[in-house]
Design a protein around this motif. Structure first.
Motif, PDB file in Angstrom:
ATOM      1  N   ARG A  91       0.581  -1.101  -0.161  1.00  0.00           N
ATOM      2  CA  ARG A  91      -0.093  -0.018   0.195  1.00  0.00           C
ATOM      3  C   ARG A  91       0.966   1.315   0.087  1.00  0.00           C
ATOM      4  NH1 ARG A  91      -5.123  -0.415   1.587  1.00  0.00           N
ATOM      5  NH2 ARG A  91      -5.085   1.556   2.753  1.00  0.00           N
ATOM      6  N   LYS A  92       0.369   2.245  -0.279  1.00  0.00           N
ATOM      7  CA  LYS A  92       0.746   3.766  -0.372  1.00  0.00           C
ATOM      8  C   LYS A  92       1.754   4.056   0.940  1.00  0.00           C
ATOM      9  CE  LYS A  92       0.182   8.599  -1.359  1.00  0.00           C
ATOM     10  NZ  LYS A  92      -0.908   9.558  -1.436  1.00  0.00           N
ATOM     11  N   ASP A  93       1.066   3.467   2.056  1.00  0.00           N
ATOM     12  CA  ASP A  93       1.766   3.934   3.246  1.00  0.00           C
ATOM     13  C   ASP A  93       2.761   2.696   3.750  1.00  0.00           C
ATOM     14  OD1 ASP A  93       0.428   1.808   3.881  1.00  0.00           O
ATOM     15  OD2 ASP A  93      -1.017   2.607   5.507  1.00  0.00           O
ATOM     16  N   GLY A  94       2.975   1.728   3.062  1.00  0.00           N
ATOM     17  CA  GLY A  94       4.068   0.848   3.314  1.00  0.00           C
ATOM     18  C   GLY A  94       3.601  -0.395   3.683  1.00  0.00           C
ATOM     19  N   SER A  95       2.137  -0.505   4.106  1.00  0.00           N
ATOM     20  CA  SER A  95       1.657  -1.659   4.739  1.00  0.00           C
ATOM     21  C   SER A  95       1.541  -2.624   3.441  1.00  0.00           C
ATOM     22  CB  SER A  95       0.608  -1.457   5.530  1.00  0.00           C
ATOM     23  OG  SER A  95      -0.481  -0.892   4.695  1.00  0.00           O
ATOM     24  N   ARG A  96       1.137  -3.897   3.998  1.00  0.00           N
ATOM     25  CA  ARG A  96       0.666  -4.782   2.862  1.00  0.00           C
ATOM     26  C   ARG A  96      -0.681  -5.181   3.056  1.00  0.00           C
ATOM     27  NH1 ARG A  96       5.859  -8.983   1.762  1.00  0.00           N
ATOM     28  NH2 ARG A  96       7.429  -7.256   1.805  1.00  0.00           N
ATOM     29  N   VAL A  97      -1.357  -5.481   2.094  1.00  0.00           N
ATOM     30  CA  VAL A  97      -2.515  -6.119   1.757  1.00  0.00           C
ATOM     31  C   VAL A  97      -2.854  -7.184   1.122  1.00  0.00           C
ATOM     32  CG1 VAL A  97      -2.964  -4.434  -0.203  1.00  0.00           C
ATOM     33  CG2 VAL A  97      -5.023  -5.280   1.124  1.00  0.00           C
ATOM     34  N   PRO A  98      -3.527  -8.320   1.726  1.00  0.00           N
ATOM     35  CA  PRO A  98      -3.550  -9.368   1.050  1.00  0.00           C
ATOM     36  C   PRO A  98      -4.803  -9.333  -0.001  1.00  0.00           C
ATOM     37  CG  PRO A  98      -4.634  -9.607   3.131  1.00  0.00           C
ATOM     38  CD  PRO A  98      -4.197  -8.396   3.175  1.00  0.00           C
ATOM     39  N   VAL A  99      -4.734 -10.061  -1.260  1.00  0.00           N
ATOM     40  CA  VAL A  99      -5.686  -9.841  -2.308  1.00  0.00           C
ATOM     41  C   VAL A  99      -5.656 -11.343  -2.859  1.00  0.00           C
ATOM     42  CG1 VAL A  99      -5.168  -7.383  -2.535  1.00  0.00           C
ATOM     43  CG2 VAL A  99      -3.786  -9.088  -3.746  1.00  0.00           C
ATOM     44  N   LEU A 100      -6.761 -11.517  -3.570  1.00  0.00           N
ATOM     45  CA  LEU A 100      -7.042 -12.567  -4.633  1.00  0.00           C
ATOM     46  C   LEU A 100      -6.929 -11.823  -5.851  1.00  0.00           C
ATOM     47  CD1 LEU A 100      -7.923 -15.521  -4.961  1.00  0.00           C
ATOM     48  CD2 LEU A 100     -10.051 -14.640  -5.260  1.00  0.00           C
ATOM     49  N   PHE A 101      -5.856 -12.396  -6.888  1.00  0.00           N
ATOM     50  CA  PHE A 101      -5.468 -11.866  -8.045  1.00  0.00           C
ATOM     51  C   PHE A 101      -5.844 -12.674  -9.400  1.00  0.00           C
ATOM     52  CE2 PHE A 101      -2.500 -10.913 -11.418  1.00  0.00           C
ATOM     53  CZ  PHE A 101      -2.353  -9.558 -11.555  1.00  0.00           C
ATOM     54  N   ALA A 102      -6.330 -12.163 -10.267  1.00  0.00           N
ATOM     55  CA  ALA A 102      -6.591 -12.885 -11.608  1.00  0.00           C
ATOM     56  C   ALA A 102      -6.253 -11.878 -12.845  1.00  0.00           C
ATOM     57  CB  ALA A 102      -7.880 -13.672 -11.731  1.00  0.00           C
ATOM     58  N   ALA A 103      -6.071 -12.457 -13.947  1.00  0.00           N
ATOM     59  CA  ALA A 103      -5.699 -11.395 -15.221  1.00  0.00           C
ATOM     60  C   ALA A 103      -6.185 -12.031 -16.630  1.00  0.00           C
ATOM     61  CB  ALA A 103      -4.428 -11.117 -15.113  1.00  0.00           C
ATOM     62  N   ILE A 104      -6.395 -11.534 -17.554  1.00  0.00           N
ATOM     63  CA  ILE A 104      -6.970 -12.001 -18.720  1.00  0.00           C
ATOM     64  C   ILE A 104      -6.163 -11.125 -19.804  1.00  0.00           C
ATOM     65  CG2 ILE A 104      -9.218 -13.079 -18.030  1.00  0.00           C
ATOM     66  CD1 ILE A 104     -10.403 -10.709 -19.279  1.00  0.00           C
ATOM     67  N   GLN A 105      -5.956 -11.655 -20.965  1.00  0.00           N
ATOM     68  CA  GLN A 105      -5.609 -10.664 -22.257  1.00  0.00           C
ATOM     69  C   GLN A 105      -6.698 -10.150 -22.824  1.00  0.00           C
ATOM     70  OE1 GLN A 105      -2.113 -10.719 -23.266  1.00  0.00           O
ATOM     71  NE2 GLN A 105      -2.871  -9.002 -24.323  1.00  0.00           N
TER      72      GLN A 105
END
Length: 585
Positions: A91-105
């Protein structure tokens, strides 16, 4: 021709639009290199950015996770999509955030979908915490305690460490609940939890098993005394008044203690042993602690008893000194004696130094005990001389802790002056380890002692780590061969070589060599062939009380040779031959 949409497709498209408009999913567009070119508000909010500072968006993936991104974009390039996976963003403040990530073309761009998992993670962590902690006190519960005890036992098996389990019950807690109500009882339990936690180290575990029962795991303790010290600290802490609505409440506790590995080698056995000890504490009117014992007293409990009895034993006169003759091999005549301390314990019987000297070292009581032994032995030696008996050299052992005291030399001088013993009749025995801790200071002290006329011996020679360069600088008179080498000198070539080397070295340095622990004629024959100077051991005599040793001097005991076997024997008006097998006298 215009393509028509089925009702199902329209419904699906509407659902997707509502999902995208819900602000639940962050969407970002990147180029083929993964550089973000645009993003929606939910994506920026997840990372703590606003659209105004979008241009500063950079390095949003932690370095250790770059490989995950590279693999995801490789899959998108090859297959047009990648399966969702969990990762973190910075994150912008340096902390970390857990996420679920996916991507498509899509055409020349890659669309990334991000779902914020922070609330889900927090909820999961909260559930995990509740599963392993007591809801009232927030202490680890029984499940977590057993798991930590299991881990501590596994660690102990590898590193040979002692662990202690303490089970506690609050005495008469039900009375408080019944008289003041459960709110007061809950407040009291919370206060007890805080005080218990303050009594132990960060590496220990305080747990609430339920009701008024608590458990404590003390990890990696060197002595049983440490468990007893913790139990006393807990009792002292809980004996202090608890304040509830301006009213003082007083409680006491019963504590049962079990020790790994003495009282059990697994979690159920250790808890059962501690429970048995707790029951015994309650039977004795409560407000005390008890160690577990089963049939026989554990070594740990014996150690605790001895350590707590050392100082009172010295004050009550339970210690005494025996004297073991040292025999000159050329004529088998006694020429010296070693002073050996003994403890006549009122409950455990006669104890030898191996059973209590290390405890005295650890507790610091070796200083007063050592001074007492030296004073007693010097006083006895001078008393024999005053009675007109033949003077003999008196050897007295000193520990490393005694020798390292700044007042060591002055204390020896003071005791000699007090007892009137001529320093030339005193020989101080020091181990290699005690003089090699600070060799330069040791050399200075040894020279001071030699200038007083005192003889110096290195005890248990060969078991320490002195170097020849220092050995030749030490002002010493005698080397004593440790009995561990003498024991197998006739059967172990290595021990024979060590004994031969020590005798040769001692004579090369113009020193007397004394062999300890001589018990068989074969050992004596080997040492005689090496021209060892003196011996002591059961073959000639066990250690003698002051009265028996005085008889040796008074009646001028001599060594009788019977079948080639020398033994000290009393000269009587009618000397009878020694018969039967050789036994320590």
């Amino acid at each position: 021709m215009k393509q028509s949409h089925t009702p199902g497709q329209n419904k699906l498209n509407a659902a997707l639009r509502r999902l995208l408009d819900s602000n639940l999913i962050g969407i970002a567009f990147t180029d083929q290199n993964g550089v973000v070119t645009s993003a929606n508000d939910p994506f920026l909010k997840t990372l703590g950015y606003t659209r105004d500072d979008f241009l500063t968006l950079s390095a949003i993936t932690p370095p250790e996770l770059h490989r995950l991104d590279e693999e995801a974009f490789e899959k998108v390039s090859a297959f047009g999509t990648c399966a969702p996976f969990e990762k973190e963003f910075i994150r912008k403040d340096g902390s970390r955030v857990p996420v679920l990530f996916a991507a498509i073309q899509m055409d020349e761009e890659i669309i990334c979908f991000v779902l914020d998992l922070s609330q889900n993670k927090q909820a999961q962590e909260k559930l995990n915490h509740l599963a392993y902690h007591d809801a009232l006190t927030d202490l680890p519960n029984q499940v977590l305690f057993k798991d930590r005890l299991k881990q501590a036992i596994a660690l102990s098996r590898r590193h040979d460490q002692m662990q202690a389990v303490l089970l506690l019950n609050l005495d008469r807690f039900k009375t408080i609940n019944d008289s003041l109500g459960y709110t007061a009882g809950d407040r009291l339990l919370q206060s007890v939890a805080q005080r218990l936690t303050s009594c132990v180290r960060d590496c220990d575990t305080v747990s609430r098993f339920g009701g008024d029962e608590f458990a404590i795991l003390l990890t990696q303790i060197p002595r049983a005394q440490d468990a007893a010290n913790s139990a006393r600290a807990i009792k002292d802490a809980l004996d202090q008044a608890f304040i509830f609505e301006e009213q003082e409440l007083f409680i006491s506790t019963s504590i049962g203690i079990s020790l790994y590995p003495f009282d059990g080698r697994d979690t159920p056995t250790l808890l059962k042993s501690a429970g048995t000890a707790l029951d015994r504490a309650k039977e004795q009117a409560g407000s005390n602690y008890q160690f577990y014992t089963a049939g026989r007293t554990t070594n740990a409990l014996k150690q605790l008893v001895l350590e707590s009895n050392l100082r009172p034993g010295l004050e009550r006169g339970e210690f005494f000194v025996e004297y073991q003759p040292q025999v000159w091999l050329k004529d088998f005549q006694p020429v010296g004696m070693e002073a050996l301390v003994r403890w006549q314990h009122p409950g455990l019987g006669l104890l030898y130094p191996l059973e209590f000297i290390q405890l005295a070292e650890d507790s610091g009581l070796i200083i007063p005990i050592g001074d007492w032994v030296l004073r007693t032995a010097c006083m006895q030696s001078q008393s024999w001389q005053d009675a007109g008996l033949t003077p003999m050299r008196l050897a007295v052992n000193f520990s490393a802790r005694q020798f390292q005291q700044p007042t060591f030399v002055s204390t020896v001088a003071e005791i000699l002056n007090e007892t009137k013993l001529d320093p030339s009749w005193l020989e101080l025995e020091l181990t290699e380890g005690s003089i090699m801790k600070e060799p330069e200071q040791a050399i200075e002290k040894l020279h001071e002692l030699r200038r007083m006329g005192i003889k110096i011996a290195i005890d248990d020679f060969g078991t320490g780590y002195s170097s020849l360069s220092y050995l030749k600088r030490f002002p010493i008179d005698t080397l004593k061969i440790d009995k561990s080498f003498v024991r197998d000198v006739c059967s172990d070539p290595d021990d024979a070589a060590i004994v031969h080397a020590i005798v040769t070295l001692g004579h090369a340095l113009d020193l007397n060599v004394v062999a300890e622990g001589v018990e068989t004629p074969e050992q004596l024959q080997y040492l005689t062939a090496l021209e060892c100077d003196m011996v002591q051991g059961f073959l000639f005599s066990k250690s003698l009380s002051a009265q028996d040793f005085e008889e040796l001097l008074t009646e001028q005991r001599r060594v009788v040779i019977h079948g080639g076997i020398p033994r000290i024997d009393k000269v009587t008006n009618e000397l009878k031959p020694i018969t039967g097998p050789l036994q320590p006298v």
